[in-house]
Write a protein that holds these residues in place. Structure first.
Motif, PDB file in Angstrom:
ATOM      1  N   ARG A 413       0.808  -1.217   0.000  1.00  0.00           N
ATOM      2  CA  ARG A 413       0.000   0.000   0.000  1.00  0.00           C
ATOM      3  C   ARG A 413       0.844   1.271   0.000  1.00  0.00           C
ATOM      4  N   GLU A 414       1.930   1.285   0.787  1.00  0.00           N
ATOM      5  CA  GLU A 414       2.705   2.502   0.964  1.00  0.00           C
ATOM      6  C   GLU A 414       3.857   2.644  -0.033  1.00  0.00           C
ATOM      7  N   LEU A 415       4.512   1.561  -0.368  1.00  0.00           N
ATOM      8  CA  LEU A 415       5.670   1.621  -1.277  1.00  0.00           C
ATOM      9  C   LEU A 415       5.328   1.164  -2.692  1.00  0.00           C
ATOM     10  N   HIS A 416       4.157   0.567  -2.845  1.00  0.00           N
ATOM     11  CA  HIS A 416       3.695   0.111  -4.166  1.00  0.00           C
ATOM     12  C   HIS A 416       4.635  -0.910  -4.786  1.00  0.00           C
ATOM     13  N   ILE A 417       5.175  -1.791  -3.942  1.00  0.00           N
ATOM     14  CA  ILE A 417       5.939  -2.935  -4.441  1.00  0.00           C
ATOM     15  C   ILE A 417       5.452  -4.179  -3.717  1.00  0.00           C
TER      16      ILE A 417
END
Length: 432
Positions: A413-417
């Motif tokens: 969600r936060e780093l999109h990895i």
């Protein structure tokens, strides 16, 4: 040059840690054969308690000295380098001695028959000192000097001592004797390690003054690192401690053996963390999203096959392996499978903890880790009363899996990895 040096040290660390995993198995197997089953259960209980106390009594100094010794070595600040070394030794010795006295007082004042527990304090101090020195030496990239004494030589010394007890068919073998051997041999090896390190001795012999502001920074930083390390250590070690309190030593011993066997599966994730740490930090600093995803996916896929293979071997050979520790130890086969499944799912989830710690998300990681660990530890006594060692294994595996999955979700969600074996599609962030 930097890249080749990092690769060389990663390979050295992997070889040493792989050897250490095998020797750790051999060490506890030798102790299981040298001790009666009840004594081995007592030793496992005390060893887990000592491991936990070593984290409590070190006040976060291991991670602190690794971080700041690396920084001060690079900038040539010998005053700060000697200061952080002395800062760590003082707190570890103070905390270790206090724990030794507190534990001895508790055993004596309560009239407990578990006199062997008096060795848990000195063993905790020995573990703290050995780990602290190893972390300091890693700042110089001297992996062999840092890791070999504790990971290899100490285990060989304990195996040799246990072998002597087996060969002489000693009737005096007890948990206290095993713990005394482990403690005294580790203290001796740590002292020899220090004696052979001229830099460490010179820094300690004539420490230079450091600004009060720097000491305050070390203190604040060490508190945060201390909290993370305690919560990380709490799960597996408190599980054994709770079992030792609620159940008999004869029941604790098989669980301790199953836990140690299953921990072999964590070796591959640990190796991936060693190899990928700098690359993850560098990619994040350069806002290289594709590079960060590539490293995480490569690491997860690299460890997936050997971890799955290891799980299959444990499933097929788990019972005979547990029987090596003693008669009736194969009763822990189901807990062994449950614990191994926890390590397998953790490995397939990828280096989630490393990603959060190296990308500035340490606090969210600490919150997730603390909440999940406290929840499962709170449920642990009930699980033990209801399900025995199987209930304890279920709680410990659930703790590992829940923490990994929540960290995985946070990173997604936060780093999109995606840090696991399935890489994230480039356009996936648009659907978050």
């Amino acid at each position: 040059m930097i890249k080749s040096s990092f690769l060389r040290q990663s390979i050295i660390a992997l070889v040493v840690k792989t050897s250490a995993a095998g020797l750790s198995f051999a060490m506890f197997l030798a102790l299981a054969r040298a001790l009666p089953s009840d004594a081995f259960g007592q030793m496992g209980f005390a060893f887990s308690l000592a491991t936990l106390l070593s984290v409590v009594g070190s006040f976060g100094q291991r991670a602190l000295v690794l971080k700041y010794a690396s920084i001060h070595t690079a900038d040539g600040n010998n005053a700060a380098l000697g200061g952080v070394l002395m800062f760590g030794y003082q707190r570890i010795l103070l905390g270790g001695v206090a724990l030794c006295l507190a534990l001895a007082a508790w055993v004596l004042l309560t009239g407990s028959n578990a006199r062997y527990l008096m060795w848990a304090g000195p063993l905790a101090l020995a573990l703290s000192l050995a780990e602290f020195q190893a972390h300091f030496l890693r700042a110089y990239d001297t992996m062999i000097a840092a890791l070999v004494p504790r990971d290899i030589i100490w285990r060989l010394a304990v195996i040799a001592s246990a072998g002597a007890l087996i060969w002489t068919n000693s009737t005096d073998a007890s948990a206290a004797l095993a713990l005394a051997i482990m403690t005294l041999s580790l203290l001796f090896i740590a002292a020899v390690q220090l004696a052979h390190q001229k830099t460490m001795r010179s820094l300690l012999r004539a420490p230079l003054p450091v600004p009060d502001s720097m000491a305050r920074l070390w203190h604040r930083t060490s508190l945060g690192l201390w909290g993370v390390s305690m919560v990380k250590s709490a799960g597996p070690n408190l599980a054994v401690v709770m079992l030792g309190v609620i159940l008999t030593p004869a029941e604790t011993g098989p669980f301790f053996s199953a836990l140690r066997v299953s921990m072999v599966l964590s070796l591959f994730l640990m190796a991936a963390n060693m190899a990928g740490a700098s690359g993850i930090a560098r990619s994040f600093a350069q806002t290289d999203q594709s590079g960060l995803q590539h490293i995480c996916t490569s690491a997860a896929r690299a460890i997936a096959l050997p971890t799955i293979a290891g799980f299959i071997l444990i499933a097929l050979l788990g019972k005979p392996v547990l029987r090596l520790f003693g008669e009736g130890f194969d009763a822990a086969y189901v807990p062994l499978l449950i614990l191994s499944a926890g390590y397998l799912i953790s490995a397939l989830s990828g280096p989630t903890a490393l990603v959060m710690e190296t990308t500035g998300h340490e606090r969210p990681y600490f919150r997730i880790l603390t909440r999940i660990t406290c929840l499962f530890l709170a449920l642990m006594p009930l699980a033990i009363y209801v399900g025995g060692i199987t209930g304890a294994a279920a709680m410990l595996a659930g703790n590992m899996i829940a923490t990994q999955l929540l960290c995985y979700r946070y990173i997604l969600r936060e780093l999109h990895i995606a840090p696991g074996i399935l890489s994230r599609r480039p356009h996936a962030a648009a659907y978050d």
